[in-house]
Design a protein around this motif. Sequence first.
Motif, PDB file in Angstrom:
ATOM      1  N   THR A 104       1.014  -1.485   0.081  1.00 52.06           N
ATOM      2  CA  THR A 104      -0.158   0.175  -0.021  1.00 52.06           C
ATOM      3  C   THR A 104       0.670   1.268  -0.186  1.00 52.06           C
ATOM      4  OG1 THR A 104      -1.743  -1.321   1.173  1.00 52.06           O
ATOM      5  CG2 THR A 104      -1.877   1.171   1.034  1.00 52.06           C
ATOM      6  N   GLU A 105       1.865   1.386   0.903  1.00 52.47           N
ATOM      7  CA  GLU A 105       2.482   2.583   1.180  1.00 52.47           C
ATOM      8  C   GLU A 105       3.215   2.504  -0.463  1.00 52.47           C
ATOM      9  OE1 GLU A 105       5.828   4.460   4.497  1.00 52.47           O
ATOM     10  OE2 GLU A 105       4.701   2.404   4.584  1.00 52.47           O
ATOM     11  N   LEU A 106       4.196   1.634  -0.392  1.00 54.64           N
ATOM     12  CA  LEU A 106       4.853   1.795  -1.976  1.00 54.64           C
ATOM     13  C   LEU A 106       3.896   2.588  -3.395  1.00 54.64           C
ATOM     14  CD1 LEU A 106       7.674   1.028  -3.435  1.00 54.64           C
ATOM     15  CD2 LEU A 106       7.014  -1.285  -3.408  1.00 54.64           C
ATOM     16  N   SER A 107       2.995   1.424  -3.311  1.00 55.85           N
ATOM     17  CA  SER A 107       2.204   0.987  -4.608  1.00 55.85           C
ATOM     18  C   SER A 107       1.130   2.766  -4.362  1.00 55.85           C
ATOM     19  CB  SER A 107       1.775   0.057  -5.019  1.00 55.85           C
ATOM     20  OG  SER A 107       2.196  -0.552  -5.033  1.00 55.85           O
ATOM     21  N   GLY A 108       0.964   2.968  -3.225  1.00 55.89           N
ATOM     22  CA  GLY A 108      -0.762   3.887  -3.609  1.00 55.89           C
ATOM     23  C   GLY A 108      -1.554   3.516  -3.299  1.00 55.89           C
ATOM     24  N   GLY A 109      -3.073   3.952  -2.875  1.00 53.07           N
ATOM     25  CA  GLY A 109      -4.515   2.758  -2.572  1.00 53.07           C
ATOM     26  C   GLY A 109      -4.504   3.005  -1.282  1.00 53.07           C
ATOM     27  N   LEU A 164      -5.221  -2.140 -15.430  1.00 58.22           N
ATOM     28  CA  LEU A 164      -6.123  -1.867 -14.376  1.00 58.22           C
ATOM     29  C   LEU A 164      -6.305  -0.973 -13.193  1.00 58.22           C
ATOM     30  CD1 LEU A 164      -7.445  -5.328 -13.257  1.00 58.22           C
ATOM     31  CD2 LEU A 164      -8.345  -3.686 -14.509  1.00 58.22           C
ATOM     32  N   ASP A 165      -6.934  -0.010 -13.151  1.00 53.69           N
ATOM     33  CA  ASP A 165      -7.127   1.370 -12.050  1.00 53.69           C
ATOM     34  C   ASP A 165      -8.466   0.612 -11.481  1.00 53.69           C
ATOM     35  OD1 ASP A 165      -5.469   3.332 -14.215  1.00 53.69           O
ATOM     36  OD2 ASP A 165      -7.404   2.337 -15.216  1.00 53.69           O
ATOM     37  N   LEU A 166      -9.162   2.008 -10.226  1.00 56.70           N
ATOM     38  CA  LEU A 166      -9.112   1.863  -8.871  1.00 56.70           C
ATOM     39  C   LEU A 166     -10.345   2.626  -9.014  1.00 56.70           C
ATOM     40  CD1 LEU A 166      -9.732  -0.946  -7.116  1.00 56.70           C
ATOM     41  CD2 LEU A 166      -7.832   0.599  -5.871  1.00 56.70           C
ATOM     42  N   TYR A 167     -11.370   1.804  -8.794  1.00 55.94           N
ATOM     43  CA  TYR A 167     -12.327   3.130  -7.972  1.00 55.94           C
ATOM     44  C   TYR A 167     -13.253   2.300  -6.740  1.00 55.94           C
ATOM     45  CZ  TYR A 167     -16.190   6.023  -7.877  1.00 55.94           C
ATOM     46  OH  TYR A 167     -17.586   6.895  -7.646  1.00 55.94           O
ATOM     47  N   VAL A 168     -12.870   3.333  -5.985  1.00 52.47           N
ATOM     48  CA  VAL A 168     -12.909   3.146  -4.511  1.00 52.47           C
ATOM     49  C   VAL A 168     -14.557   3.823  -3.787  1.00 52.47           C
ATOM     50  CG1 VAL A 168     -12.828   2.944  -2.009  1.00 52.47           C
ATOM     51  CG2 VAL A 168     -10.551   2.707  -3.886  1.00 52.47           C
ATOM     52  N   ALA A 169     -15.828   3.320  -3.711  1.00 51.47           N
ATOM     53  CA  ALA A 169     -16.579   3.949  -3.312  1.00 51.47           C
ATOM     54  C   ALA A 169     -16.849   3.916  -1.650  1.00 51.47           C
ATOM     55  CB  ALA A 169     -18.458   2.681  -3.695  1.00 51.47           C
ATOM     56  N   ASN A 170     -17.051   5.475  -1.457  1.00 48.88           N
ATOM     57  CA  ASN A 170     -16.903   5.574   0.513  1.00 48.88           C
ATOM     58  C   ASN A 170     -18.125   6.143   0.290  1.00 48.88           C
ATOM     59  OD1 ASN A 170     -14.072   4.983   0.248  1.00 48.88           O
ATOM     60  ND2 ASN A 170     -13.512   7.222  -0.472  1.00 48.88           N
ATOM     61  N   TYR A 171     -18.511   5.668   2.233  1.00 52.14           N
ATOM     62  CA  TYR A 171     -19.727   5.647   2.943  1.00 52.14           C
ATOM     63  C   TYR A 171     -19.296   6.804   3.096  1.00 52.14           C
ATOM     64  CZ  TYR A 171     -23.877   3.855   4.630  1.00 52.14           C
ATOM     65  OH  TYR A 171     -25.400   3.696   5.540  1.00 52.14           O
ATOM     66  N   VAL A 186     -13.228   7.908  -4.176  1.00 53.14           N
ATOM     67  CA  VAL A 186     -12.010   8.332  -4.504  1.00 53.14           C
ATOM     68  C   VAL A 186     -11.748   7.125  -5.995  1.00 53.14           C
ATOM     69  CG1 VAL A 186      -9.233   7.799  -3.941  1.00 53.14           C
ATOM     70  CG2 VAL A 186     -10.847   8.480  -2.646  1.00 53.14           C
ATOM     71  N   PHE A 187     -10.593   7.752  -7.132  1.00 58.79           N
ATOM     72  CA  PHE A 187     -10.798   6.809  -8.616  1.00 58.79           C
ATOM     73  C   PHE A 187      -9.270   6.686  -8.384  1.00 58.79           C
ATOM     74  CE2 PHE A 187      -9.926   6.973 -13.266  1.00 58.79           C
ATOM     75  CZ  PHE A 187     -10.498   5.538 -13.023  1.00 58.79           C
ATOM     76  N   TYR A 188      -8.379   5.394  -8.681  1.00 57.32           N
ATOM     77  CA  TYR A 188      -6.895   6.039  -8.444  1.00 57.32           C
ATOM     78  C   TYR A 188      -6.378   5.815 -10.231  1.00 57.32           C
ATOM     79  CZ  TYR A 188      -6.502   5.625  -3.806  1.00 57.32           C
ATOM     80  OH  TYR A 188      -6.917   6.556  -2.636  1.00 57.32           O
ATOM     81  N   ARG A 189      -5.584   6.104 -10.711  1.00 57.13           N
ATOM     82  CA  ARG A 189      -4.712   5.914 -12.046  1.00 57.13           C
ATOM     83  C   ARG A 189      -3.701   4.504 -12.129  1.00 57.13           C
ATOM     84  NH1 ARG A 189      -1.584   8.253 -15.856  1.00 57.13           N
ATOM     85  NH2 ARG A 189      -1.087   9.254 -14.783  1.00 57.13           N
ATOM     86  N   ASN A 190      -3.887   3.383 -12.535  1.00 58.12           N
ATOM     87  CA  ASN A 190      -2.521   2.752 -12.939  1.00 58.12           C
ATOM     88  C   ASN A 190      -1.450   2.895 -13.703  1.00 58.12           C
ATOM     89  OD1 ASN A 190      -0.900   0.318 -12.857  1.00 58.12           O
ATOM     90  ND2 ASN A 190      -2.125  -0.907 -12.534  1.00 58.12           N
ATOM     91  N   THR A 191      -0.407   3.959 -12.638  1.00 63.15           N
ATOM     92  CA  THR A 191       0.362   4.501 -13.742  1.00 63.15           C
ATOM     93  C   THR A 191       1.846   3.537 -14.468  1.00 63.15           C
ATOM     94  OG1 THR A 191       2.354   4.745 -11.641  1.00 63.15           O
ATOM     95  CG2 THR A 191      -0.021   6.347 -13.002  1.00 63.15           C
ATOM     96  N   GLY A 192       1.458   2.222 -13.947  1.00 64.11           N
ATOM     97  CA  GLY A 192       2.648   1.450 -13.826  1.00 64.11           C
ATOM     98  C   GLY A 192       3.294   1.017 -12.252  1.00 64.11           C
ATOM     99  N   SER A 193       3.547   1.979 -12.213  1.00 61.45           N
ATOM    100  CA  SER A 193       4.419   1.857 -11.055  1.00 61.45           C
ATOM    101  C   SER A 193       4.063   1.807  -9.933  1.00 61.45           C
ATOM    102  CB  SER A 193       6.101   3.030 -11.742  1.00 61.45           C
ATOM    103  OG  SER A 193       5.520   3.888 -11.283  1.00 61.45           O
ATOM    104  N   ARG A 194       2.686   2.615  -9.893  1.00 59.78           N
ATOM    105  CA  ARG A 194       1.785   3.402  -8.633  1.00 59.78           C
ATOM    106  C   ARG A 194       0.348   3.634  -8.927  1.00 59.78           C
ATOM    107  NH1 ARG A 194       3.622   5.222  -4.539  1.00 59.78           N
ATOM    108  NH2 ARG A 194       2.428   6.972  -3.737  1.00 59.78           N
ATOM    109  N   PHE A 195      -0.486   3.788  -7.833  1.00 59.33           N
ATOM    110  CA  PHE A 195      -1.694   4.253  -7.963  1.00 59.33           C
ATOM    111  C   PHE A 195      -2.011   5.851  -7.662  1.00 59.33           C
ATOM    112  CE2 PHE A 195      -3.060  -0.188  -7.569  1.00 59.33           C
ATOM    113  CZ  PHE A 195      -3.799  -0.226  -8.583  1.00 59.33           C
TER     114      PHE A 195
END
Length: 621
Positions: free
Chosen positions: A208-213, A233-240, A287-296
């Motif tokens: 998590t710390e290395l790649s973010g997210g 693969l990018d990542l979408y997180v639904a928060n409450y 939150v939406f994270y784009r995968n850059t190849g090395s981190r989010f």
Amino acid sequence: MTERETRAPMRRLISIVLLALIAACADDDAPHDLAYFVDATAEAGIDFVHTSGAAGRYYMPETMGAGGAFIDYNSDGLLDIYLVDGFPMAGIGEEFRPVNLLEETSQLYLIEHTDHIDRAPRTNGAVDTLVYRIQQSGRSPVRNRLYANEGAGRFSKAKEAAGGGDTGYGIGCAVGDYDNDGDPDLYVVNYGPNALLRNDAASFVDVTELSGGGDPNWGASAAFLDADGDGRLDLYVANYVDFHVGNNQICGGEDATRQTATGTHVRVRKDRRSYCSPERYSGAPDVFYRNTGSRFEDVTRASGLFSPHGKGLGVVAADYDSDGDTDIYVANDGVRNFLYRNDGAGRFSEVALTAGVAYNRDGRAEAGMGVDWGDYDGDADFDLFVTNYSKQSNTFYRNEGAGRFNDMTDLLQIGTSSYNPLGFGTFFFEADNDGDLDLFVANGHVSDKVQYVAGNEGIAHSQPNQLFENRSAKAFIDISRQSGPGLQAAAVSRGSAFGDYDNDGDLDILVTNSNGPAQLLRNDLSSKRNWLSVRLIGKRVNRDAVGSRIALTCGGAVQVREVRTSGSYASASDVRQHFGLGDCSSIDNLEVIWHDGTLQTVAPQEIVVNGFLTIEQEEVR
């Protein structure tokens, strides 16, 4: 490849489906061989019991978890099980007094009406540091659990060296090969900082710390998707909502109300206290994270996906408008739902209102929990199903094309049977191998005192789950009582996922229960109908081929699936795509529309029904 060339395979697919629909003639009077589910949890060796950690202070996260996943973490062709857990809340936040509490006696709370409490949206998305007060202490922390499938219907607890045992207060999880190395990774959604667990040769490592997210909001569900078509693969997180120990409130059955010079005072019996409605709190932005190849990288605002108005619980990604890119739908609790249309290059527009999926047919926002896309009527576009709060009914939106949906809940006979239950996890799936998609809903109320609220007589905290059979795309009939003992027990269910864990050709179900044991429901389908399970492996697209479509024609009927693991609530299902074939025993045609728009056809003579087929993307010639 031009935009016109990219969309050509999709237009061809739609034409094939329309011809098949015109030629088809459904027989409503045909007999229906039902799926039959038995509880195989103990037999399979799964002894997981969820820890809500409730300690009498009625913290909202205690009633919302948790989810789980089917995941082949060691790539042996057998589905393993990942289960998300909470931990004991005793002693956490006891230094804080509920913000609406005026006085307390041995039997009553005197509270102030809470209209004065600021519930305005947090426009900057900042997280209160009090969120971090909810964390474990002690030498033996509660951990999420990974169960390895040993075959023959048996599971064993994966060794600690396999990792995956995140110790956050878990709500849900998502599965996806984000680093394209050929094995599935895990994203754990927590109350508080989330965790990204990279799979390194069947051993999970927290990166998590290395790649973010590691978003620190209260997360509920997440979805992996390739939003910009770059093969990652990018990542979408639904928060409450923005609940924390410092803004906890007293809620529950009111004993008496009186007006005073300073406002409205309400008496609440201590034995009727329960969990608060999300109306008491402002939403937490997704939150939406784009995968850059090395981190989010957090690109929520830049992608047009930031909103302070949501209270997200369920999220699912699919190409609803068949334009070749992946869109996102979010089920919000008590406020309008979101439909984010992908406008290309990872930019989105929120179009739920104009598409007709922000509200129900009466124009009312509902309390959305779980969600899924699926082509229930065989017309090659994806319809939408959302589970809602008790006494709202679940909502079914049919995709009419041209970016528009129609609320078909009552016409499909779903409204009445889903009115009293409170639905969470849900999915379209092929329950009986007859060639169309059925529906599963995991039910369970959020209030442990629901029966004391006027008008809720007969509604319980624990509720049985439901199976709806698709009847020729004209109705979904609740057949739960006829579908085996596994669907008869009442529980406080939350997450659900599907997959063929015993590889016998029918789909099984994983259900997670709040503060109760997980359930593995084995499908003992007696029908000898045919089937085919397809696994795609991307070369130029992402390794899991998420976002790619499979169009299968058998006996003149066309079925379309889109590869993904997201949907339901807080859970992830098998990435393999399962097709029921009914009596058809020979595939006429199988086409793959990869996520980059290229078309690949598999020769019918290369396909053997009643088995598992792996298709690798062809190299560019």
